[in-house]
Design an enzyme around this catalytic site. Structure first.
Site, PDB file in Angstrom:
ATOM      1  N   ARG A 112       0.829  -1.208   0.000  1.00 50.72           N
ATOM      2  CA  ARG A 112       0.000   0.000   0.000  1.00 50.72           C
ATOM      3  C   ARG A 112       0.865   1.261   0.000  1.00 50.72           C
ATOM      4  NH1 ARG A 112      -5.606  -0.762   1.357  1.00 50.72           N
ATOM      5  NH2 ARG A 112      -6.099  -2.555   0.082  1.00 50.72           N
TER       6      ARG A 112
ATOM      7  N   ASP B 296      -6.299  -3.660  -7.829  1.00 53.83           N
ATOM      8  CA  ASP B 296      -6.903  -4.159  -6.596  1.00 53.83           C
ATOM      9  C   ASP B 296      -7.153  -5.654  -6.737  1.00 53.83           C
ATOM     10  OD1 ASP B 296      -8.178  -2.910  -3.965  1.00 53.83           O
ATOM     11  OD2 ASP B 296      -9.356  -4.640  -4.576  1.00 53.83           O
TER      12      ASP B 296
ATOM     13  N   TYR C  83     -14.192 -12.438   0.529  1.00 54.95           N
ATOM     14  CA  TYR C  83     -14.934 -11.250   0.074  1.00 54.95           C
ATOM     15  C   TYR C  83     -16.169 -11.662  -0.730  1.00 54.95           C
ATOM     16  CZ  TYR C  83     -11.422  -7.892   1.602  1.00 54.95           C
ATOM     17  OH  TYR C  83     -10.588  -7.132   2.361  1.00 54.95           O
TER      18      TYR C  83
ATOM     19  N   ARG D  80      -7.467  11.226  -6.701  1.00 55.94           N
ATOM     20  CA  ARG D  80      -8.718  10.630  -6.259  1.00 55.94           C
ATOM     21  C   ARG D  80      -9.866  11.628  -6.196  1.00 55.94           C
ATOM     22  NH1 ARG D  80     -11.739   7.961  -5.099  1.00 55.94           N
ATOM     23  NH2 ARG D  80     -11.752   6.841  -3.124  1.00 55.94           N
TER      24      ARG D  80
ATOM     25  N   ARG E 200      -4.050   6.518   0.095  1.00 54.33           N
ATOM     26  CA  ARG E 200      -4.602   7.763   0.622  1.00 54.33           C
ATOM     27  C   ARG E 200      -3.664   8.558   1.522  1.00 54.33           C
ATOM     28  NH1 ARG E 200      -9.917   4.974   2.620  1.00 54.33           N
ATOM     29  NH2 ARG E 200      -8.246   3.503   2.983  1.00 54.33           N
TER      30      ARG E 200
END
Ligand code: CP3
Length: 330
Positions: free
Chosen positions: A15, A64, A141, A28, A19
């Protein structure tokens, strides 16, 4: 990953794009996360951001693990601040049997395009890492319909319908194995399989319900002929099986000391294992933890410095840069 000696310990971070980084947040504002993934020029640009800002020794493709859920028609979306949502989760045998098979180039060709673009834009001495989700983490998921803390639906499915479970995991293993190999052929120089949540299982259940499928995925990925990194968290209780499942590099989290992990994975390279929250600590504590990991690695060839899991969004970019510099200077 080939356990060849290096002058400094190589370092990158899971990562490392995201963000916590102002350049990422700026992009973004104008693009959703799926937009960034779907547009190869944007994905390649984000891939390069941390290389320029942090001085890391590798880039990881911006993508992703859940992207293959789109061609599987599970209905993937990312709600602001809530993480992934799956509109049509897998609930029964019919759902598993009817999972569509699809052409990788046609449906996920934008990922391979991003690999090619990023590879062309990166400095020659900075390898590009491609990745995919492992069968268990993807299944969790798909069954839960999003993030989970307890994995209750996943475990109920696994115990109640073991045959259907194995069918689902073998379908996912086949898919991600071929998807990884294709990223390798497009120019990724290492491939990482993310089994982020597998540590919720007992050693017996890992062995019985998951390990054969991770092995299969990694065997297929090996077709690309590039080093494979096998990542998990919470794997300390079944690390021998986790390593035996495959991968040239085993990525471990902070719940086990690096030297203890290394002695259990056999003749493989190791990646890790700084506690991500150490990047929120005062510099003295952060540096102590970094030096402790380097001491446990003892300069042996085959250590890739990384966090034990992804960078937290609250992290200060300067703290990540300081860790990279400290690893290089030690
Ligand atoms: O820099 C990199 O590491 C490359 C990019 C990358 C992303 N996702 C982009 C992303 C990678 C390697 C992933 C893998 C991924 N995605 C995993 C495995 C790694 C891990 O952390 O265990 C998992 C479990 C996912 C699923 C996923 N995607 C979640 C749970 C979330 C929400 C996270 C959150 O904190 O909201 C995402 C969204 C996502 N994927 C973001 C990024 C940078 C943040 C979303 C945003 O920009 O709004």
């Amino acid at each position: 990953s080939r356990r060849e000696p290096t002058e400094v310990t190589p370092v990158w971070s899971m990562r490392q794009a995201g963000r916590y980084m102002p350049a990422y947040r700026k992009l973004r504002q104008r693009h959703s996360i799926l937009d960034l993934c779907h547009q190869p020029d944007l994905a390649a640009a984000v891939t390069l951001q941390p290389v320029e800002r942090l001085g890391v020794d590798a880039a990881i493709l911006f993508a992703d693990i859940l992207l293959p859920f789109e061609p599987l028609r599970l209905g993937l979306s990312f709600a602001a601040g809530e993480g992934p949502k799956i509109a049509r989760p897998i609930e029964n045998a019919t759902d598993v049997e009817r999972l569509p098979s699809f052409n990788l180039q046609a449906e996920l060709g934008y990922v391979f395009d991003a690999v090619r673009l990023a590879r062309r834009s990166l400095p020659a001495d900075v390898p590009l890492i491609g990745f995919a989700g492992a069968p268990f983490t993807l299944a969790s998921y798909a069954i839960e319909g999003g993030a989970s803390r307890t994995f209750t639906k996943t475990k109920r499915f696994m115990y109640q319908s073991p045959d259907t479970w194995h069918l689902l995991l073998s379908k996912l293993a086949d898919l991600v194995g071929r998807y990884l190999a294709e990223q390798g052929r497009a120019g990724a120089q290492a491939l990482q399989l993310f089994d982020s949540w597998v540590g919720c299982l007992s050693p017996h259940d890992y062995h019985t319900y998951v390990q054969p499928h991770s092995t299969r995925a990694l065997q297929l990925a090996a077709g690309a002929g590039v080093p494979l990194i096998h990542f998990g968290t919470g794997t300390a209780t079944f690390l021998e099986d986790f390593a035996a499942a495959g991968g040239d590099v085993i990525s471990v989290d902070w719940r086990i000391p690096l030297d203890a992990a290394w002695s259990r994975i056999g003749p493989k390279a190791i990646q890790g294992n700084l506690e991500p929250a150490a990047l929120l600590a005062p510099a003295a504590e952060r540096n102590r933890q970094v030096r402790d990991i380097l001491k446990r690695a003892g300069g042996r060839p085959g250590h890739i410095f990384n966090l034990g899991h992804g960078i937290l969004p609250e992290t200060d970019v300067a703290a990540v840069r300081a860790v990279v510099d400290l690893v290089h200077d030690t």
